[in-house]
Structures are given as structure tokens and as C-alpha cells.
Write an enzyme that holds these catalytic residues in place. Sequence first.
Site, PDB file in Angstrom:
ATOM      1  N   GLY A   4     -43.200  20.478  30.778  1.00 16.23           N
ATOM      2  CA  GLY A   4     -42.136  20.887  31.693  1.00 16.23           C
ATOM      3  C   GLY A   4     -41.049  19.845  31.835  1.00 16.23           C
ATOM      4  CB  ALA A  46     -37.883  20.781  25.650  1.00 15.77           C
ATOM      5  CB  SER A  59     -49.592  16.716  33.446  1.00 13.99           C
ATOM      6  OG  SER A  59     -50.037  15.544  34.061  1.00 13.99           O
ATOM      7  CB  VAL A 113     -33.429   9.282  29.032  1.00 11.13           C
ATOM      8  CG1 VAL A 113     -33.447   7.928  29.702  1.00 11.13           C
ATOM      9  CG2 VAL A 113     -34.549   9.407  28.027  1.00 11.13           C
ATOM     10  CB  ALA A 136     -24.432  12.443  27.365  1.00  7.26           C
ATOM     11  CE  LYS A 179     -20.149  13.446  25.795  1.00 11.45           C
ATOM     12  NZ  LYS A 179     -21.477  13.412  25.179  1.00 11.45           N
ATOM     13  CG  LEU A 204     -38.060  14.164  23.399  1.00  9.22           C
ATOM     14  CD1 LEU A 204     -38.480  13.259  24.556  1.00  9.22           C
ATOM     15  CD2 LEU A 204     -37.045  13.454  22.509  1.00  9.22           C
ATOM     16  CB  THR A 228     -27.263  16.093  18.859  1.00 11.33           C
ATOM     17  OG1 THR A 228     -27.884  14.847  18.527  1.00 11.33           O
ATOM     18  CG2 THR A 228     -25.842  16.098  18.372  1.00 11.33           C
ATOM     19  CB  ILE A 285     -29.602  18.840  25.770  1.00 14.50           C
ATOM     20  CG1 ILE A 285     -30.493  17.870  26.578  1.00 14.50           C
ATOM     21  CG2 ILE A 285     -29.370  20.122  26.548  1.00 14.50           C
ATOM     22  CD1 ILE A 285     -29.878  17.322  27.833  1.00 14.50           C
TER      23      ILE A 285
HETATM   24  P1  FAD Z   1     -40.440  15.180  28.049  1.00 15.55           P
HETATM   25  O1  FAD Z   1     -39.320  14.992  29.006  1.00 15.55           O
HETATM   26  O2  FAD Z   1     -41.182  14.007  27.585  1.00 15.55           O
HETATM   27  O3  FAD Z   1     -41.429  16.242  28.663  1.00 15.55           O
HETATM   28  C1  FAD Z   1     -42.762  16.384  28.196  1.00 15.55           C
HETATM   29  C2  FAD Z   1     -43.516  17.288  29.143  1.00 15.55           C
HETATM   30  O4  FAD Z   1     -44.817  17.501  28.610  1.00 15.55           O
HETATM   31  C3  FAD Z   1     -43.700  16.713  30.544  1.00 15.55           C
HETATM   32  O5  FAD Z   1     -43.565  17.731  31.500  1.00 15.55           O
HETATM   33  C4  FAD Z   1     -45.146  16.222  30.517  1.00 15.55           C
HETATM   34  O6  FAD Z   1     -45.716  16.217  31.792  1.00 15.55           O
HETATM   35  C5  FAD Z   1     -45.766  17.277  29.613  1.00 15.55           C
HETATM   36  N1  FAD Z   1     -47.009  16.815  29.012  1.00 15.55           N
HETATM   37  C6  FAD Z   1     -47.170  15.908  28.020  1.00 15.55           C
HETATM   38  N2  FAD Z   1     -48.490  15.749  27.752  1.00 15.55           N
HETATM   39  C7  FAD Z   1     -49.162  16.585  28.588  1.00 15.55           C
HETATM   40  C8  FAD Z   1     -50.515  16.870  28.813  1.00 15.55           C
HETATM   41  N3  FAD Z   1     -51.499  16.264  28.152  1.00 15.55           N
HETATM   42  N4  FAD Z   1     -50.836  17.774  29.748  1.00 15.55           N
HETATM   43  C9  FAD Z   1     -49.864  18.411  30.466  1.00 15.55           C
HETATM   44  N5  FAD Z   1     -48.552  18.189  30.296  1.00 15.55           N
HETATM   45  C10 FAD Z   1     -48.201  17.269  29.375  1.00 15.55           C
HETATM   46  N6  FAD Z   1     -30.616  14.121  24.901  1.00 15.55           N
HETATM   47  C11 FAD Z   1     -29.366  14.538  25.118  1.00 15.55           C
HETATM   48  O7  FAD Z   1     -29.056  15.701  24.854  1.00 15.55           O
HETATM   49  N7  FAD Z   1     -28.435  13.683  25.621  1.00 15.55           N
HETATM   50  C12 FAD Z   1     -28.710  12.383  25.870  1.00 15.55           C
HETATM   51  O8  FAD Z   1     -27.849  11.660  26.364  1.00 15.55           O
HETATM   52  C13 FAD Z   1     -30.014  11.900  25.576  1.00 15.55           C
HETATM   53  N8  FAD Z   1     -30.338  10.597  25.757  1.00 15.55           N
HETATM   54  C14 FAD Z   1     -31.593  10.172  25.400  1.00 15.55           C
HETATM   55  C15 FAD Z   1     -31.898   8.817  25.446  1.00 15.55           C
HETATM   56  C16 FAD Z   1     -33.148   8.369  25.019  1.00 15.55           C
HETATM   57  C17 FAD Z   1     -33.461   6.915  25.025  1.00 15.55           C
HETATM   58  C18 FAD Z   1     -34.131   9.287  24.613  1.00 15.55           C
HETATM   59  C19 FAD Z   1     -35.492   8.836  24.199  1.00 15.55           C
HETATM   60  C20 FAD Z   1     -33.827  10.637  24.584  1.00 15.55           C
HETATM   61  C21 FAD Z   1     -32.565  11.082  24.940  1.00 15.55           C
HETATM   62  N9  FAD Z   1     -32.229  12.417  24.848  1.00 15.55           N
HETATM   63  C22 FAD Z   1     -30.964  12.837  25.099  1.00 15.55           C
HETATM   64  C23 FAD Z   1     -33.238  13.402  24.490  1.00 15.55           C
HETATM   65  C24 FAD Z   1     -33.690  14.128  25.739  1.00 15.55           C
HETATM   66  O9  FAD Z   1     -34.169  13.191  26.675  1.00 15.55           O
HETATM   67  C25 FAD Z   1     -34.809  15.091  25.405  1.00 15.55           C
HETATM   68  O10 FAD Z   1     -34.414  15.891  24.328  1.00 15.55           O
HETATM   69  C26 FAD Z   1     -35.068  15.999  26.560  1.00 15.55           C
HETATM   70  O11 FAD Z   1     -35.278  15.268  27.735  1.00 15.55           O
HETATM   71  C27 FAD Z   1     -36.283  16.854  26.296  1.00 15.55           C
HETATM   72  O12 FAD Z   1     -37.456  16.141  26.457  1.00 15.55           O
HETATM   73  P2  FAD Z   1     -38.778  16.980  26.373  1.00 15.55           P
HETATM   74  O13 FAD Z   1     -38.748  18.034  27.425  1.00 15.55           O
HETATM   75  O14 FAD Z   1     -38.964  17.414  24.980  1.00 15.55           O
HETATM   76  O15 FAD Z   1     -39.944  15.902  26.656  1.00 15.55           O
END
Ligand code: FAD
Length: 499
Positions: free
Chosen positions: A14, A17, A39, A47, A50, A78, A331, A342, A344
Site C-alpha cells: 500500500g 503504487a 503492513s 519518497v 515530483a 512544477k 518499485l 518518471t 509515478i
Molecule cells: P513502497 O512505497 O515501498 O511500498 C511498499 C508497500 O508494500 C508498503 O505498503 C509496505 O508496507 C508493503 N509491504 C512490503 N512488504 C510487505 C509484507 N511482507 N507484508 C505486507 N506488506 C508489505 N518517483 C517519482 O515519480 N518522483 C520522484 O521524485 C521520486 N523520487 C524518488 C526518490 C528515491 C530516492 C527513490 C528510491 C524513489 C523515488 N521515486 C520517485 C519512486 C517512488 O518513490 C516510487 O515509485 C513510489 O513511491 C512507489 O513505491 P511503491 O509503492 O512501489 O513501494
Amino acid sequence: MERQGRPSILIAGGGTAGWMAAAALARFATGHDIALVESEAIGTVGVGEATIPQIHLFNAALGLDEGEFLRETKGSFKLGIEFDGWLREGESYMHAFGAIGRGVGLLPFQHYWLRARKLGLAKPLQRYSLNELAARTLHMRIGRRAPGAPEMPYAYHFDAGLYAAYLRRYAEARGVVRHEGMIAGVGRDGENGDIASITLDDGRELAADFFIDCTGFRGLLIEGTLETGFDDWSGYLPCDRALAVPCAGGGDFTPYTRSSARRAGWQWRIPLQHRIGNGIVYSSAHMGEDEAAAILLANLDGEAQGDPRPIRFTTGMRRRHWNRNCLALGLAAGFMEPLESTSIHLIQGAISRFLALLPHGRPSMAAIDHFNAQAAFEWTRIRDFLVLHYTANAREGEPFWDAVRHMELPATLAEKIALWREAGFIHREHEELFTEVAWFQVFAGQGVDAGAYNPMADAMPQAELAAMLADTEATLVNEVRAMDRHIDVLQQAIATRKT
Ligand code: FAD
């Protein structure tokens, strides 16, 4: 085995993404049961602040109101990204959204600008970009001033955690069921090997027909269970660490992201309503964490709000973003640098392609292959654009920058650079994200010289060329004069409530 009843989709994770997927599915996949498990103990990457202008398409598809969105996410506007010191220390250019100059007939503007530059008639590129002229003076407007006037595309900076929370409320109000809990195991179908269920650490078992892996870098389903494989791009994008820290507001409230090159990486600055998001992205082979933290903290515009938070990553992408009955998003699908904001966008693009192929039963190989081919194309072309920023630098004598200047390039990028050098030609392949104008700005800003321009540009008499450039610039400067300050436009947008 196929399950009976309404098809069901379970989203694992959650973060941004997971909740973007949940919101979009709640809005459009109304014949499906949608659930999400996350979780709080693990949390999100925290993070990702942008975006690029395509975010409007996603928000509009959900029917979000701009004023509410900005209030909920503490967002700001922006107009582009400033690249500071990327060519060499002390020099700066912008990748601004929107048009640059104006094309004439069949030829895009870059050929006229290249010819004018050779004749000593051209001003720096930013004089022909409405977004950059406005951004540099902290101005903007929403919409066109008058019919036929140039457009001003914009994106947002926002608090990613607040965006996810906002989308969570949206999704839950439309029937998405949220489960709190830690994923402890993943069950496979004994017959076909697809994912059948997720087991939580308290013993609950959540079954579904389809799974969306949004578990972040872990990729619990796509990699942990299905062992899909990862294309490692650290040979092209060698930064592998980040430190993130918000600070209090300070300095100009800029309607643009700033990316400042540092000794072995770069630092971002993203102004929001309530704070500034900052971070440094760096190569651990060239710089230690203590030095990176010191550089980051020495370059903040306000007081740091906490200690820098470390994040480790490997750039690259899953070999298959969609494998069996599992789609990886965010991710979990892979990571490139946040250099051009890029990630998001890649999430939203994958969601819309998935919705176009939304499976009712077991997904077909044709649908899966089609999706994966599109994803691979989109990711590799964005990667090439990012690599260009690194490789075209003149920061001689700095080991990190020397290494990336001399790295072996992907063939697709080498071809783009060769065409530009040969004839000022930029080829946008199919639906690749970055347009000719984006490549043009980075080529020019990073000092990649085009050896020639298209000779059709010579058909314009020199006086006419000079007049065309002067008129373009004057028109844009007048447009900016009629604009309001970014901060006033933002305050008005925040105050606007839907009746
Ligand atoms: P996460 O935010 O890591 O979410 C993972 C989820 O999975 C969480 O809810 C967690 O609780 C859950 N989870 C994991 N393991 C378990 C488990 N065992 N049991 C239950 N739940 C679990 N993107 C942009 O578009 N613009 C930006 O400026 C930008 N800056 C960034 C800077 C950095 C340094 C980084 C690393 C990334 C950046 N990004 C940016 C990318 C952006 O942060 C991600 O694409 C976006 O936040 C999506 O993350 P996510 O939801 O895939 O993963």
C-alpha cells in the site's frame, strides 16, 4: 484452478503504487472484487514527490478535483526541472515542459536555432521556452491566456505519503477492502503454478484470481515467489544509494524541481506547501554515506527535519513485469533514478495498459507478452534519456563523472546521439515518453553539439530568421508579463472549492 463468482484482484502493498492501483481499479474494474493488503510495521519507501504533466491524465480519470488534490497532498506546481552543474560546475539549464520556439513548415525549431546559433543570431534556448521564462521568474498561469496563445503544461510536486492516503480514502469509499497485516507466505496453484493466495503472519489466507505486486523493492510475489529475474542497469545508471531529508521552507518557492550535480551523484530539491523535500542520490563506489550526508545537509534552504534517511537500490527492471497471474507495479517492477520524475508515471502507464487488457479469467500469453513488450520499450527508452544526462558531462577530473562520461552506452542511445551529432536530428520512436523537445533541451544543456542542421533551414532568409526568433521571444516574454506569481496561483487553486 479457476475460482467461481466475481473475478478478484488482490494488491500486495500500500505505497503509492498500491493505492494508485486500488483507486484506478475501484473506479474502472467495477465487475471485480478488489482488496489490498499492507503492513504498517513495514511502511513505505516514503519518497517520490515530483511528477510530470501526464499525472493530470491519471487524476482526471479518477475525477479528482485539483483544489482538493493540492490541499490533501500539500502540493505545488512544477514547470520543469533545473539541472545545475550537470555539464560543469556553475552552469545550469532546464528541461522545461512544453514547446520550445516554433517550428516552421516541415522543420522543427531546433534546426532554425542551430542555424541561428552558427550565425551568431540565437539566444540561449531558455529565451524561447515559455515554461522556463516563467519558472525562472517564479511565475505561471493555468490554461491559455487567449485562444491560440501558447500552452503552459505543468505537473505537481506533492507529499507522496499524503497522496497515497488520499487515494486510499478514494479507493475504500468505492469498495476496496483493506487488510492490515504482514505477508508471511505465498501459495501456488498445484496444477498450473499460478499464485493462489497470500498468507499473513496471523494465519489469515487471502485468495484471489489475480495479484498485483506493489511490495516495493522486495518484489515479494514477482521475484520472491515467481523468480522472474531482474535486468541490472547499474552499468548505465551506477548510483545505488540515496539519503532523503525534508527541511523547513526557505529560499525561493520555485515552480520547478532542482537537480544539482554533486561530486559522485546529485541532489534534489522539491518545494511543497509545508516543507522542502531534499535528497542526494549517489554511487557508493565513489562516495561514503557520511560524506553524502554532509553534502546534503550543507545544501538545504531551511532547517533539516530529522536525520537523513538512507535508501539502497539497484537500477534496473524485472525481466517480465507481468508474469503468470501477477503484475508488478512501482518499485516491485524496477527502479530508475528519480532524475526525470518518471516512477509515478511508469506506475500510471502500467495501470492504464493493464486496464486495457483487464483479465476476466486466466490471462492469455498474448496479453501478457503484449504488456511486457510495451513495458520493456517504455522503460528502456526512459533509461536512455536518463543516461544521456550522465554521459554528456564535462566535469573532468572527478572520478565518478569521468567514469560515466566514458561508459559504454546502450545501442539505442548511441544511435540517438549519433543522429543528433550528424544532423541535429531527433527521432522519437513510437510512443516513447520523452519528446523531441525534451531531448533537444538535454542535448543543448549538456553541451552535445550537433555538427549540422537540416539544410532546409537555409531556405529562410537570414533577416526573416532573426525576426522569427525575436518575435518568438517577445511573444513569450509578454505572456510571462501577464502571468501571476506561482505562489498566488497556488494559493488561489488551493482556495478553489468545487460547488
Ligand atoms: P513502497 O512505497 O515501498 O511500498 C511498499 C508497500 O508494500 C508498503 O505498503 C509496505 O508496507 C508493503 N509491504 C512490503 N512488504 C510487505 C509484507 N511482507 N507484508 C505486507 N506488506 C508489505 N518517483 C517519482 O515519480 N518522483 C520522484 O521524485 C521520486 N523520487 C524518488 C526518490 C528515491 C530516492 C527513490 C528510491 C524513489 C523515488 N521515486 C520517485 C519512486 C517512488 O518513490 C516510487 O515509485 C513510489 O513511491 C512507489 O513505491 P511503491 O509503492 O512501489 O513501494
